[in-house]
Design an enzyme around this catalytic site. Structure first.
Site, PDB file in Angstrom:
ATOM      1  N   ASP A  42       0.954  -1.232   0.225  1.00 16.39           N
ATOM      2  CA  ASP A  42       0.158  -0.065   0.563  1.00 16.39           C
ATOM      3  C   ASP A  42       0.984   0.970   0.149  1.00 16.39           C
ATOM      4  OD1 ASP A  42       1.098  -0.198   2.065  1.00 16.39           O
ATOM      5  OD2 ASP A  42      -0.759   0.693   3.202  1.00 16.39           O
TER       6      ASP A  42
ATOM      7  N   ASP B 181       4.491   3.071   8.756  1.00 17.02           N
ATOM      8  CA  ASP B 181       4.675   1.734   9.965  1.00 17.02           C
ATOM      9  C   ASP B 181       3.816   0.570  10.036  1.00 17.02           C
ATOM     10  OD1 ASP B 181       2.329   3.278  10.889  1.00 17.02           O
ATOM     11  OD2 ASP B 181       2.819   2.445  13.596  1.00 17.02           O
ATOM     12  N   GLU B 182       3.461   0.279   7.626  1.00 17.93           N
ATOM     13  CA  GLU B 182       2.567  -0.398   7.545  1.00 17.93           C
ATOM     14  C   GLU B 182       3.481  -1.653   5.976  1.00 17.93           C
ATOM     15  OE1 GLU B 182      -2.174  -0.004   6.130  1.00 17.93           O
ATOM     16  OE2 GLU B 182      -1.021   1.539   7.183  1.00 17.93           O
TER      17      GLU B 182
ATOM     18  N   ASP C 196      -5.709  -2.703  -2.937  1.00 16.83           N
ATOM     19  CA  ASP C 196      -4.820  -1.909  -3.782  1.00 16.83           C
ATOM     20  C   ASP C 196      -4.705  -2.293  -5.317  1.00 16.83           C
ATOM     21  OD1 ASP C 196      -4.723  -1.002  -0.605  1.00 16.83           O
ATOM     22  OD2 ASP C 196      -4.124   0.783  -1.487  1.00 16.83           O
TER      23      ASP C 196
ATOM     24  N   TRP D 240     -11.452  -6.218  -1.610  1.00 19.24           N
ATOM     25  CA  TRP D 240     -10.320  -6.228  -1.297  1.00 19.24           C
ATOM     26  C   TRP D 240      -9.903  -8.218  -1.350  1.00 19.24           C
ATOM     27  CZ3 TRP D 240     -11.892  -2.283  -0.182  1.00 19.24           C
ATOM     28  CH2 TRP D 240     -11.338  -0.354   0.115  1.00 19.24           C
TER      29      TRP D 240
ATOM     30  N   GLU E 256      -1.884   9.222  -1.464  1.00 18.17           N
ATOM     31  CA  GLU E 256      -3.646   8.144  -0.716  1.00 18.17           C
ATOM     32  C   GLU E 256      -4.563   8.148  -0.124  1.00 18.17           C
ATOM     33  OE1 GLU E 256      -4.165   5.312   3.398  1.00 18.17           O
ATOM     34  OE2 GLU E 256      -2.392   7.177   3.668  1.00 18.17           O
TER      35      GLU E 256
ATOM     36  N   HIS F  49       1.245   6.309  -2.916  1.00 17.35           N
ATOM     37  CA  HIS F  49      -0.311   5.087  -2.379  1.00 17.35           C
ATOM     38  C   HIS F  49      -0.828   4.876  -4.523  1.00 17.35           C
ATOM     39  CE1 HIS F  49      -0.719   4.506   1.558  1.00 17.35           C
ATOM     40  NE2 HIS F  49      -2.599   3.482   0.808  1.00 17.35           N
TER      41      HIS F  49
END
Length: 819
Positions: A428, A433-434, A441, A495, A705, A726
């Site tokens: 993404d 912190d991901e 996506d 998703w 994003e 993103h």
């Protein structure tokens, strides 16, 4: 007539390939109309001729490859000019195809240590040497003091409990007769490090370890092996910390000179620790590795360096100072009030620290981390700093440009966002912190991705992880690999439908029916799972049309479109695609079953969400776009009225974007399909927020994003979830390729092109190029005194259906055409 670009599976360099019967592809270079009628393949002294026009992913015509087997393949083809000459030879070499081929064992350096080494003797007369290697964690290997390969953060991130990729390297030229040494440096990476926004570890394991098998082949085929085992030694190195999110700490004063060369003093080194691991999970890569693909210089103003481009990678510095002096590197995507804006990173520190050893110039680049940044602050005695751009080393395949510079910059932003978020797997975002493989996506972006780069190999691997992570009841995680645990497994419409839509996209864009065959069970199980849930379509949270501009900043899932409507629409779409996949595969019973399921689900959608006048519950742009693009409206009148209402809603918003993650990629197509092309172009060229071009006017060099990740006054959106890289909202590039430039697939793999430009938006010209599996295709149009001029290049062994404004469709063969 020349045959070129021979590939095995989706690999340009089929070295260490992981299948015994790799499918072959090639392109033919020939002028004018041409169609293949037969091909002949040569390998191992055998020749097999086949009467066929197929040239993409054709079956391996020989006995299967054995582990380590190396063959040269040549191809020639027959067409209207007779037989071609034989192609240049392509080498295909198998890796280790079975767990039984491994005699190495995993070894860990132990707590507080990260270096491993072993010395060995090499006899004279070596003919070739191969290193098969992987790690629990990330690794770099050196042989006699030389770096092996150019891979970054190998072996990458997979669903480690199910699949662990190994790499194959030709190290023949790095070996010397007599004494040699091999060494490896390990980092935590995704395996042991902190992953996910909950602040914890990914949970794959608490010990980093190396598996290495060096095979020395002598004349006559005799093989000696040097393998990781109890005889390896371990020590601590200069890296005192490394993490994907937080950066790397390197103390050059702790470096061990010559540690990977023979004769190094090993006093103080400890025996390595054996680690038990099922070697059946080992698998060869299906695509290229992550590598440094570009280096950018920046402009320095005090401690701040601007590289002019939001990118993903790390800094490479040259410094000179006293022993013990430190260099501190901080990273951010944007500046706020002249300083690095690090708040969007959340808890990701993104700081690298280097302690000098002193005594002259020192050059350093972190090994086991990466950052998303345009700006960096550089503190310390640094004389030069460059940005090393890192991502999966995919080949660029697609290009677009037009008469509007802002649209060209938008397209370039999409390219850079894909580059930054295809670092081993599709993520993404690359900075906070991901950095997770969010399924939604990729679901919306896959068609764009498949145009811009050859991503079939990387996405084949990602889909294997998705299938491996699928629950017994067919439910799927919303991130793949699933680093978030059981809470991430639920029926999230749009998703989890990536399990169906992404394989279909790979079939459509690359002509790979094999991916449908391999993933059909996963596709089927997902759709059956949703069907079993009943009318709620959910067993947990629904994202809905995520980041609808009308949603509250702190509740991005609370948009205008009912979540059940989104789920119902996606259920129809995925059931349709599974039925179509079953038809491709000749699974007649399943084709009937899923076609029936889709028909019933479509009828239920209409009964619950659609009025006779074509109004849709919620009266949202996304609702209408879903209904139009997914074929959910049974009558032409309903479809036309839905399209008109969609156009009215867009106009009511002042031609600003009224949709979120799921609606936005469908919006322009739904408008154009229902006779509102001008409205679609006004959306595309809108500059006010929310729009695709608003970020461009604000200086964006990647896709954001949020539409308003940066506010008009230059301040950063105060929301907790704000990324400047993103790719999801950049999915509009697919519409630019297909509709603005007019280049689309009319048959799987572009065996038949759809050349159908639809000019508008005040543009005076547009063009696109795509390296299809059959060769380069091109379309372009321009307005010459009010007259539309269209040109197209159709690759050999393909045809094109040409549909121009005001003219009847016409079919043409390969070659250059002008209208």
């Amino acid at each position: 007539m020349r045959v070129s670009h021979i590939r095995a599976e989706h690999l340009d360099e089929p070295f260490g390939i992981g299948v015994p019967d790799p499918r072959l592809s090639w392109t033919t270079e020939v002028e004018g109309p041409w169609r293949q009628t037969a091909y002949e393949v040569e390998a191992r002294g055998e020749r097999v001729a086949v009467e066929s026009d197929a040239s993409v992913l054709v079956p391996w015509p020989f006995a299967p490859l054995a582990s380590r087997e190396r063959v040269t393949v040549r191809v020639r083809v027959r067409g209207g000019h007779g037989w071609s000459a034989w192609s240049d030879a392509q080498v295909v070499e198998a890796g280790l195809l079975s767990a039984r081929d491994w005699s190495a064992r995993f070894v860990a350096p132990g707590a507080g240590r990260d270096l491993l080494r072993c010395e060995f003797d090499a006899r004279p007369g070596l003919t070739r040497a191969r290193l098969y290697v992987t790690a629990l964690g990330v690794y770099e290997v050196e042989l006699n003091g030389e770096r092996v390969g150019a891979d970054v953060l190998a072996p990458g991130w997979t669903s480690y409990g199910h699949r662990l990729r190994y790499q194959t390297f030709d190290v023949t030229d790095l070996l010397a007769e007599g004494r040699n040494a091999i060494g490896a440096m390990l980092g935590e990476g995704w395996y042991k490090g902190r992953i996910g926004f909950a602040g914890g570890k990914a949970g794959y394991g608490d010990t980093v370890a190396l598996l290495a098998q060096l095979e020395l082949v002598h004349p006559g085929g005799e093989v000696e092996r040097v393998v990781t085992g109890a005889d390896w030694l371990a020590a601590s190195g200069p890296i005192t910390f490394s993490g994907i999110y937080d950066g790397e700490v390197h103390d050059a004063g702790r470096e061990r000179d010559g540690w990977s060369k023979p004769g190094h003093d090993t006093e103080g080194w400890a025996p390595a620790e054996l680690v038990e691991r099922d070697l059946a999970t080992l698998t060869a890569p299906t695509g290229p590795a992550v590598r440094r693909v570009e280096t950018l210089a920046g402009e320095r103003d005090g401690v701040i360096v601007d590289f002019g481009q939001n990118l993903v990678g790390r800094l490479r510095i040259t410094a000179e100072g006293r022993a013990g002096e430190r260099v501190v590197l901080r990273h951010a995507e944007v500046l706020e009030n002249g300083e690095l804006c690090t708040r969007p990173l959340r808890t990701a520190a993104s700081v690298d620290t280097y302690t000098l050893r002193g005594g002259g110039q020192e050059t350093w680049e972190p090994r086991f981390t990466f950052h998303g940044f345009r700006y960096a602050s550089v503190e310390g005695p640094v004389t030069d700093v460059r940005a090393a751009v890192c991502h999966t080393d995919m080949a660029r395949t697609g290009w677009f440009e037009c008469s509007d510079p802002l649209l060209n910059r938008l397209h370039e932003n999409v390219v850079w966002s894909m580059r930054g978020n295809f670092l081993d797997l599709p993520t993404d975002c690359p900075q906070r912190d991901e950095r997770l493989g969010w399924t939604g996506d990729l679901q919306v972006f896959a068609p764009t991705a498949a145009f811009l780069y050859d991503c079939a190999g990387p996405l084949t691997s990602w889909l294997a992880d998705l299938a491996a992570e699928q629950a017994e009841d067919g439910a799927l995680p919303v991130v793949v690999p699933n680093a978030l645990g059981p809470k991430a497994v639920f029926a999230a419409a749009g998703w989890c439908d990536a399990a169906v839509i992404v394989p279909w996209t790979l079939y459509e864009r690359y002509g790979d029916a094999g991916i449908l065959q391999t993933r059909f069970d996963s596709m089927r199980r997902w759709v059956d799972h949703v069907a079993a849930l009943g009318e709620d379509y959910t067993n947990g949270y629904q994202f809905g049309d995520w980041l609808d501009p009308s949603a509250p900043p702190d509740r991005p899932g609370d948009g205008r479109t009912p979540k059940r409507l989104v789920a119902a629409a996606y259920h129809v779409r995925s059931a349709d695609l599974v039925a179509m996949a079953a038809d491709v595969l000749g699974r007649d019973a399943e084709q009937d079953r899923f076609a029936t399921m889709a028909a019933r689900a479509r009828e239920a959608f209409v009964q619950e969400f659609v009025t006779e006048e074509g109004r849709i519950l919620g009266d949202s742009a996304t609702g209408y776009a879903l209904a139009v693009r997914f074929g959910l409206l049974p009558t032409r009148g309903q479809r036309d009225r839905a399209g008109a209402r969609l156009a009215a809603l867009v106009e009511r918003e002042g031609h600003r974007i009224p949709t979120g993650f799921l609606g936005t990629p469908l919006l322009c197509d739904a408008l154009a399909d229902t006779g509102h092309l001008d409205t679609a172009y006004r959306l595309l060229t809108q500059r006010e927020c929310p729009s695709w071009l608003y970020p461009v006017t604000m200086g964006a060099t990647t896709v954001w994003e949020r539409w308003d990740s940066m506010l008009p006054d230059g301040s950063v959106n105060p929301g907790e979830m704000t990324s400047f890289n993103h790719y999801a909202l950049g999915a509009v590039a697919d519409w630019m390729h297909r509709t603005v430039a007019g280049l689309a697939p009319a048959a799987p793999g572009y065996r038949r092109l759809a050349v159908a430009p639809r000019p508008g938006g005040g543009l005076t010209w547009a063009r696109a190029r795509l390296r299809t599996p059959y060769g380069m295709a091109e379309t372009g149009w321009s307005l010459d005194g009010g007259r539309l001029v269209v040109e197209a290049v159709v690759p050999p062994n393909t045809t094109a259906l040409v549909t121009l404004p005001g003219r009847a469709p016409v079919e043409v063969g390969s070659g250059h055409h002008r209208w």
